[in-house]
Design an enzyme around this catalytic site. Structure first.
Site: not given
Length: 194
Positions: A70-71
């Site tokens: 995730s980012d």
């Protein structure tokens, strides 16, 4: 096994609160290598690229597991914003965003056996209110250097909520992970019961 390819306490809490059983195995990805001038022109795509790179990094080590990368990218004033390196920089960031809108693009990817199985992204549009300098001083003093861990220099789940006049987007997306699409992808792929 589900694995979170992140050391982020916030992302860990999002999954824990949703009742997902998982392990943590942080990815080792040089994000700056991905933030080329061309990539910076499309913050949503950059977020997905980084989420995929993180998921793949861990998936190559753990091919039997479902790996979540995730980012989050903050787009403001025609550019991308990186984490502040000092409290002075955090103050300047919040002063610049005061009374203005920015967009948080949260991206997530699911990998298994060294390949991306699924990825998605969601925006959250955040409008800061016209807070006073006195409020800003008190906010920075109360929150301290913990603010430097957040790209926006706020924690929406805490005192940071008082910085905003309007917020459009899911709470988990604002905090850094599009949770509902991820849960559906995990169920669709058999990693969670349907």
């Amino acid at each position: 096994m589900i694995v979170l390819a992140s050391a982020s306490a916030t992302r860990r809490r999002i999954l824990e609160d949703a009742g997902v059983d998982f392990e943590i195995d942080p990815a080792d990805v040089d994000e700056t290598a991905y933030k080329t001038p061309e990539a910076r022109r499309d913050p949503a795509a950059l977020g997905v690229t980084l989420a995929q790179a993180k998921a793949l990094d861990v998936s190559r080590r753990r091919p039997e597991d479902w790996v979540i990368g995730s980012d989050q990218i903050l787009a403001f004033d025609g550019g991308l914003v990186s984490k502040a390196r000092s409290m002075e920089e955090a103050r300047g960031r919040l002063e610049a965003m005061r009374g203005r809108e920015h967009v948080l693009w949260s991206a997530v990817a699911l990998a298994r056996a060294g390949r991306i199985v699924w990825s998605d992204r969601e925006p959250a549009t955040m409008t800061m209110r016209h807070f006073s300098d006195a409020f800003l001083d008190a906010y920075l003093a109360a929150e301290g250097e913990g603010l430097l861990a957040s790209v926006g220099c706020y924690r929406i789940e805490g005192r940071g909520a008082q910085l905003f006049a309007r917020v459009e987007g899911a709470q988990a997306t604002i905090m850094g992970m599009p949770l509902w699409p991820l849960l559906e992808a995990l169920r669709t792929n058999g990693a969670l019961p349907s």
